[in-house]
Structures are given as structure tokens and as C-alpha cells.
Design a protein around this motif. Structure first.
Motif, PDB file in Angstrom:
ATOM      1  N   GLY A 120       0.850  -1.080  -0.107  1.00 21.45           N
ATOM      2  CA  GLY A 120       0.070  -0.082   0.081  1.00 21.45           C
ATOM      3  C   GLY A 120       0.964   1.150   0.015  1.00 21.45           C
TER       4      GLY A 120
ATOM      5  N   GLN B  77      -4.621   1.217  -4.898  1.00 17.61           N
ATOM      6  CA  GLN B  77      -5.583   0.383  -4.654  1.00 17.61           C
ATOM      7  C   GLN B  77      -5.275  -0.372  -3.476  1.00 17.61           C
ATOM      8  OE1 GLN B  77      -6.803  -1.804  -7.765  1.00 17.61           O
ATOM      9  NE2 GLN B  77      -7.909  -0.065  -8.973  1.00 17.61           N
ATOM     10  N   MET B  78      -3.919  -0.835  -3.188  1.00 19.15           N
ATOM     11  CA  MET B  78      -3.655  -1.739  -2.087  1.00 19.15           C
ATOM     12  C   MET B  78      -3.964  -0.886  -0.955  1.00 19.15           C
ATOM     13  SD  MET B  78      -2.725  -4.578  -1.042  1.00 19.15           S
ATOM     14  CE  MET B  78      -2.224  -5.401  -2.457  1.00 19.15           C
TER      15      MET B  78
ATOM     16  N   ALA C 290      -7.338  -1.173  -0.051  1.00 23.48           N
ATOM     17  CA  ALA C 290      -7.779  -2.746   0.302  1.00 23.48           C
ATOM     18  C   ALA C 290      -7.314  -2.883   1.827  1.00 23.48           C
ATOM     19  CB  ALA C 290      -7.272  -3.596  -0.621  1.00 23.48           C
ATOM     20  N   LEU C 291      -6.166  -2.156   2.320  1.00 26.29           N
ATOM     21  CA  LEU C 291      -5.887  -2.625   3.646  1.00 26.29           C
ATOM     22  C   LEU C 291      -6.419  -1.741   4.413  1.00 26.29           C
ATOM     23  CD1 LEU C 291      -1.887  -2.582   2.884  1.00 26.29           C
ATOM     24  CD2 LEU C 291      -3.382  -4.754   3.516  1.00 26.29           C
TER      25      LEU C 291
ATOM     26  N   ARG D 106      -8.601   6.152   1.593  1.00 26.36           N
ATOM     27  CA  ARG D 106      -9.860   6.005   0.937  1.00 26.36           C
ATOM     28  C   ARG D 106      -9.667   6.928  -0.437  1.00 26.36           C
ATOM     29  NH1 ARG D 106     -13.918   6.828   5.300  1.00 26.36           N
ATOM     30  NH2 ARG D 106     -14.565   9.057   4.136  1.00 26.36           N
TER      31      ARG D 106
ATOM     32  N   ARG E 106     -11.754  -3.041  10.141  1.00 21.10           N
ATOM     33  CA  ARG E 106     -12.690  -3.096   8.958  1.00 21.10           C
ATOM     34  C   ARG E 106     -13.885  -3.912   8.926  1.00 21.10           C
ATOM     35  NH1 ARG E 106      -9.749  -4.313   3.676  1.00 21.10           N
ATOM     36  NH2 ARG E 106     -11.489  -3.014   2.804  1.00 21.10           N
TER      37      ARG E 106
ATOM     38  N   ASP F 228       0.636  -5.734   4.997  1.00 24.21           N
ATOM     39  CA  ASP F 228      -0.170  -6.476   6.026  1.00 24.21           C
ATOM     40  C   ASP F 228       0.699  -7.256   6.739  1.00 24.21           C
ATOM     41  OD1 ASP F 228      -2.335  -7.778   7.318  1.00 24.21           O
ATOM     42  OD2 ASP F 228      -3.449  -8.161   5.410  1.00 24.21           O
TER      43      ASP F 228
END
Length: 370
Positions: free
Chosen positions: A52, A67-68, A71-72, A76, A107, A134
């Protein structure tokens, strides 16, 4: 309509158009500013990163994020930023150097936390670059390794301590042949238990270190089951347990013969250990809809539902006292589970206290024989 009303309406319209135009202007200026802060080519490069990536502004918002990062859950697309990540950026500006930390990101509806590692580096007085990965799986793996080390140490203490105590007893009773013989037998039992425990620790460590079976071959499943049953027959006969094989189909599967024999042998041994003398243990082979199954059925003491949920965990024993008597290590069913996973298969349990248990091992069929 009076002239005053027309004038008021016209003034309201002009004001509304003016406000809309002003908002559109500021949005356009913000987009232009962001595009200036993070050029198009830089956005393309950040977009292909596996980590990310977030460019953080002084106002605690994201000038750009890939986008990563979304996703994490650390940023936004509208520029909103995780507060902990924004705090790290402020700390990096204050120190004037890159800083690293782990942050928890909650999340979804359940607010389940995921742990991410973030490295935030000041670019200048207005921007910071954050790279985020992650850490949830590696954190869980590290915790699992620590627990495994603690469990191994605890499990090894019992037989080693018993052997040491028995050796001292024999030394003190050296002039009593009957006592020496009795405690020597107990020492051999503890030595066998220790050997089995070490072998299973080595085996489960090897299974966990590899993702899938490398040396696979086509196997006749009923032949593999027959080999496992015969290997367990001596122990079964010593307890007066009748081993019954029920072959309803003859599927062929791909797998590692030695590992599958080990898995089925562990299931049969487990059934024998927890069955009463004289009761039967049935091993059935079947195939349906492209799935081969091996079921090991006993009429033993059964397993309570609370224990059934954890029965495949390492070192977990539903009946610790009985496991000690039978030499159980608490690793056999965990080994079965790992062997099933390495063969892209599954193992499941049905059990009822006082009725018995059924362990079902499933594999994909390679070829069905008539």
C-alpha cells in the motif's frame, strides 16, 4: 408576481450559480494541486506496487493512494486517511526522518482488526510517503511459533522428568531385582513415549514448512488404507479391538503414499486408543461425485462438542489422563489435518459422547475403477 419577488428570485439564482461555480472552482483547483503534488507518472508507478502506498499531506489527508492502500483500509479514494497513519506522518515530520510502526486497522461490520506495518518517510515539509504491508498473517504465524515452542517444552518435560525420576529410583533400589525390573519397564514406556513425541514434532514441523506435496503419484486408495490398517493391527489386537475394512469403491487419487498411510494410521490408532476392549473399529472406503472418502468409525467414548472444535489443534487432548495412559502426544490429529490440507483435501469429525466417533478424510478422485 410582483417585481420585488422577481428581483429576489433573480438574486437567489445568481447567488446559487455563484456558489456552485465557486465550489466547482475550488474542487478543480484541489484536483490541479493534487495532480501537481503527485504527477501522473508517479501515480502510475505507485499503482503497480504490491505494498500500500500513500502520499500524505499536511492537512492529514491523502494526496494520492493506490488500490492496495484502500484494500488494507489505511486510506480511501476521497482522501480520508487512517488517523494512526496520519499521526505517524506528523511524527515523521517532527523528527525529520523515516519512522516505522505497526498499526491496527479495523474494517467491516465486525470491526475485526488487521495489523499492518507502516514506514512513513518525509519527502519535504508538505508531503510524506507511507508504504504499508499487511502483517496479520506473519503476526499470527509468529504467535503460533511461540506457542508451539512453549508447548513442545512443556510436553518434553513430562517424559524426561519421569525418566529421570525412574532412573533415580532404580539406582536406589539396585539390590531389589523385582523393583528394578518393574521400574525398568516403566522407563522403557516413557522412553518410547519420548521417542514418539520427538518423531511427531519433527513430522509436523516438516509438514508445516511445505505448502503442498511435491512427490505425488497415482495411488489406489483401498491399497493405502489396507497398509495403514495392517500397521495398526498389532496394537488393536493387544487391546482386543476388531479392525474391520469396508471397501465400497475403488477410487484412485494423486498423493504421497507415505503421508497418506501416516494419516490413516493415525486415525485408526486414535480410534483404537479411545475404544473399549472388544469393540470394533471400522475403516470404510467410498467414492461419490468425484470425491473419495475414508471414514474411521469407532464405538468408543466419543468427544464432547466443545472438544470437537479444537480436536485438530496441536497438543490438544480431549481426555489428557487417558492420553497419558495410552501414550498419546496430542499431535496425531494435527498431523492428519496438515496432510489433508497438503493434498487439497479435508478431514472432519462427527462424534457423540457415549456413542462413538467418525473421522472422515476426503480427497479428489483421479480415476474411478470398476
Amino acid at each position: 408576481m410582483s417585481p420585488e419577488v422577481w428581483i429576489a428570485a433573480l438574486v437567489g439564482l445568481v447567488i446559487g450559480v455563484g456558489i456552485t461555480a465557486a465550489l466547482q472552482y475550488f474542487r478543480t483547483q484541489e484536483v490541479i494541486q493534487e495532480n501537481t503534488l503527485v504527477p501522473h507518472r508517479t501515480r502510475q508507478l505507485m499503482g503497480v506496487l504490491q505494498a500500500g502506498a500513500v502520499v500524505i499531506r499536511r492537512d492529514r489527508r491523502a494526496a494520492f493512494s493506490n488500490q492496495m492502500a484502500a484494500a488494507l483500509g489505511v486510506s480511501r479514494p476521497d482522501g480520508a486517511l487512517n488517523s494512526d497513519l496520519a499521526d505517524l506522518a506528523e511524527e515523521a515530520w517532527r523528527r525529520g526522518e523515516a519512522i516505522e510502526s505497526e498499526i491496527a486497522v479495523q474494517r467491516g461490520v465486525l470491526r475485526t482488526p488487521r495489523f499492518v506495518h507502516a514506514r512513513v518517510t518525509p519527502v519535504d515539509d508538505e508531503l510524506c510517503l507511507a508504504l504499508v504491508n499487511d502483517n496479520t498473517e506473519s503476526r499470527a504465524a509468529e504467535q503460533s511459533r511461540r506457542e508451539f515452542a512453549v508447548n513442545v517444552s512443556h510436553e518434553l518435560k513430562t517424559p524426561i522428568g519421569a525418566i529421570s525420576l525412574l532412573a533415580e529410583t532404580i539406582e536406589e533400589a539396585y539390590d531389589d531385582p523385582e523393583m528394578v525390573l518393574r521400574f525398568s519397564k516403566k522407563m522403557r514406556k516413557e522412553a518410547r513415549r519420548l521417542t514418539k513425541l520427538i518423531q511427531e514434532i519433527i513430522e509436523i514441523t516438516r509438514l508445516q514448512s511445505s505448502g503442498s506435496v511435491a512427490d505425488q503419484e497415482e495411488l489406489h486408495l483401498d491399497g493405502v488404507v489396507h497398509e495403514a490398517v495392517e500397521a495398526a493391527r498389532v496394537m488393536a489386537e493387544a487391546k482386543g479391538i476388531r479392525l474391520v475394512t469396508d471397501v465400497r469403491a475403488h477410487p484412485s487419487v494423486y498423493g504421497d503414499r507415505d503421508l497418506l498411510v501416516m494419516a490413516f494410521r493415525n486415525l485408526v490408532d486414535n480410534a483404537v486408543q479411545y475404544s473399549d476392549e472388544g469393540s470394533p473399529v471400522t475403516v470404510s472406503v467410498d467414492s461419490r461425485d468425484g470425491v473419495a472418502s475414508v471414514a474411521v468409525i469407532d464405538r468408543g467414548i466419543g468427544i464432547d462438542s466443545t472438544d470437537a472444535e479444537r480436536i485438530f489443534e496441536r497438543f490438544y487432548r480431549a481426555d489428557p489422563a487417558r492420553a497419558r495412559d495410552t501414550g498419546g502426544t496430542g499431535l496425531g490429529l494435527s498431523i492428519v489435518k496438515h496432510i489433508a490440507l497438503q493434498h487439497a483435501g479435508s478431514v472432519a469429525l462427527w462424534s457423540e459422547p457415549g456413542v462413538g466417533s467418525t473421522f472422515t478424510f476426503k480427497l479428489a478422485v483421479h480415476q474411478e475403477e470398476s
